[in-house]
Write a protein that holds these residues in place. Structure first.
Motif, PDB file in Angstrom:
ATOM      1  N   ASP A 113     -41.915  49.940 -24.472  1.00 27.27           N
ATOM      2  CA  ASP A 113     -41.149  51.097 -24.945  1.00 27.27           C
ATOM      3  C   ASP A 113     -40.902  50.924 -26.440  1.00 27.27           C
ATOM      4  O   ASP A 113     -39.858  50.434 -26.857  1.00 27.27           O
ATOM      5  CB  ASP A 113     -39.842  51.229 -24.172  1.00 27.27           C
ATOM      6  CG  ASP A 113     -39.147  52.550 -24.453  1.00 27.27           C
ATOM      7  OD1 ASP A 113     -39.697  53.392 -25.186  1.00 27.27           O
ATOM      8  OD2 ASP A 113     -38.028  52.740 -23.920  1.00 27.27           O
ATOM      9  N   GLU A 114     -41.908  51.280 -27.221  1.00 28.19           N
ATOM     10  CA  GLU A 114     -41.846  51.180 -28.674  1.00 28.19           C
ATOM     11  C   GLU A 114     -41.858  52.591 -29.244  1.00 28.19           C
ATOM     12  O   GLU A 114     -42.926  53.210 -29.341  1.00 28.19           O
ATOM     13  CB  GLU A 114     -43.045  50.386 -29.201  1.00 28.19           C
ATOM     14  CG  GLU A 114     -43.110  48.961 -28.686  1.00 28.19           C
ATOM     15  CD  GLU A 114     -44.372  48.234 -29.138  1.00 28.19           C
ATOM     16  OE1 GLU A 114     -45.072  48.728 -30.049  1.00 28.19           O
ATOM     17  OE2 GLU A 114     -44.660  47.180 -28.548  1.00 28.19           O
ATOM     18  N   PRO A 115     -40.700  53.126 -29.591  1.00 26.79           N
ATOM     19  CA  PRO A 115     -40.613  54.510 -30.053  1.00 26.79           C
ATOM     20  C   PRO A 115     -41.642  54.837 -31.137  1.00 26.79           C
ATOM     21  O   PRO A 115     -41.811  54.089 -32.101  1.00 26.79           O
ATOM     22  CB  PRO A 115     -39.179  54.619 -30.580  1.00 26.79           C
ATOM     23  CG  PRO A 115     -38.428  53.627 -29.736  1.00 26.79           C
ATOM     24  CD  PRO A 115     -39.394  52.481 -29.553  1.00 26.79           C
ATOM     25  N   GLY A 116     -42.349  55.937 -30.914  1.00 31.02           N
ATOM     26  CA  GLY A 116     -43.357  56.399 -31.866  1.00 31.02           C
ATOM     27  C   GLY A 116     -44.676  55.661 -31.820  1.00 31.02           C
ATOM     28  O   GLY A 116     -45.624  56.029 -32.501  1.00 31.02           O
ATOM     29  N   ARG A 117     -44.776  54.589 -30.995  1.00 34.22           N
ATOM     30  CA  ARG A 117     -46.021  53.802 -30.925  1.00 34.22           C
ATOM     31  C   ARG A 117     -46.636  53.783 -29.536  1.00 34.22           C
ATOM     32  O   ARG A 117     -47.798  54.079 -29.373  1.00 34.22           O
ATOM     33  CB  ARG A 117     -45.770  52.368 -31.396  1.00 34.22           C
ATOM     34  CG  ARG A 117     -45.432  52.320 -32.884  1.00 34.22           C
ATOM     35  CD  ARG A 117     -45.611  50.962 -33.477  1.00 34.22           C
ATOM     36  NE  ARG A 117     -46.970  50.488 -33.248  1.00 34.22           N
ATOM     37  CZ  ARG A 117     -47.269  49.244 -32.881  1.00 34.22           C
ATOM     38  NH1 ARG A 117     -46.322  48.357 -32.712  1.00 34.22           N
ATOM     39  NH2 ARG A 117     -48.508  48.882 -32.696  1.00 34.22           N
ATOM     40  N   GLU A 118     -45.813  53.391 -28.525  1.00 35.10           N
ATOM     41  CA  GLU A 118     -46.366  53.248 -27.184  1.00 35.10           C
ATOM     42  C   GLU A 118     -45.260  53.260 -26.133  1.00 35.10           C
ATOM     43  O   GLU A 118     -44.146  52.805 -26.370  1.00 35.10           O
ATOM     44  CB  GLU A 118     -47.161  51.940 -27.072  1.00 35.10           C
ATOM     45  CG  GLU A 118     -47.886  51.770 -25.759  1.00 35.10           C
ATOM     46  CD  GLU A 118     -48.795  50.549 -25.715  1.00 35.10           C
ATOM     47  OE1 GLU A 118     -49.465  50.369 -24.691  1.00 35.10           O
ATOM     48  OE2 GLU A 118     -48.823  49.777 -26.705  1.00 35.10           O
ATOM     49  N   PHE A 119     -45.624  53.789 -24.966  1.00 34.64           N
ATOM     50  CA  PHE A 119     -44.754  53.762 -23.795  1.00 34.64           C
ATOM     51  C   PHE A 119     -45.645  53.496 -22.591  1.00 34.64           C
ATOM     52  O   PHE A 119     -46.676  54.148 -22.424  1.00 34.64           O
ATOM     53  CB  PHE A 119     -44.021  55.100 -23.619  1.00 34.64           C
ATOM     54  CG  PHE A 119     -43.115  55.121 -22.421  1.00 34.64           C
ATOM     55  CD1 PHE A 119     -41.881  54.489 -22.460  1.00 34.64           C
ATOM     56  CD2 PHE A 119     -43.501  55.762 -21.252  1.00 34.64           C
ATOM     57  CE1 PHE A 119     -41.048  54.488 -21.351  1.00 34.64           C
ATOM     58  CE2 PHE A 119     -42.670  55.766 -20.143  1.00 34.64           C
ATOM     59  CZ  PHE A 119     -41.443  55.138 -20.187  1.00 34.64           C
TER      60      PHE A 119
END
Length: 157
Positions: A68-74
């Motif tokens: 859960d990396e905002p703006g990068r990956e979920f």
């Protein structure tokens, strides 16, 4: 006969910022708006139960958010009855012109060999009506629909 696909990716360029797209797909309550199979989600912390439907088949999965990396990956891992099934995820990258985001949905089949994988494949067939060898093709079509819906909801008018 073609070889089984263990990984599938579909991408779409959206006129929306990465953080907006990330916020949309990580709000798991909204997944029923995007996915052609999801009919509901019950979330508790980094874990959730996904309720799914295809035609008259209905099934549920136990999932755990693993990226859960905002703006990068979920991304989240899916299991059924404690058996690993797959990883589903979304990656976000700026478009070449910098005016939007290329969002990529991906699926990695975790049912690889051994008795646990065979049981998970059998349960998958019973729950979804789709043999494991055809799941990648079904997922690809579902991903395209999901990405179109997410982009349409997130793009500014």
């Amino acid at each position: 006969m073609t070889a089984r696909e263990w990984t599938v990716e579909e991408s779409l360029e959206c006129a929306a910022p990465a953080h907006v797209l990330h916020r949309a797909v990580s709000d798991l309550r909204r997944m029923k708006e995007w996915s052609p199979e999801v009919i509901g989600v019950w979330r508790r912390g980094d874990r959730f139960v996904g309720f799914n439907r295809r035609a008259f088949w209905v099934w549920f999965t136990h999932c755990r958010i693993v990226v859960d990396e905002p703006g990068r990956e979920f991304a989240f891992d899916v299991a059924t009855f404690g058996l690993p099934v797959a990883r589903w995820g979304y990656r976000f990258a700026p478009t070449a012109d910098g005016g939007g985001t290329r969002v990529t949905e991906y699926w990695i089949d975790h049912r690889r060999g051994g008795w646990r994988a065979r049981i998970a494949e059998t349960l998958g067939l019973l729950f979804t009506g789709t043999p494991a060898g055809r799941r990648a093709t079904r997922n690809r079509a579902g991903m395209r629909a999901t990405l179109r819906r997410v982009c349409a909801a997130c793009e500014l008018p």
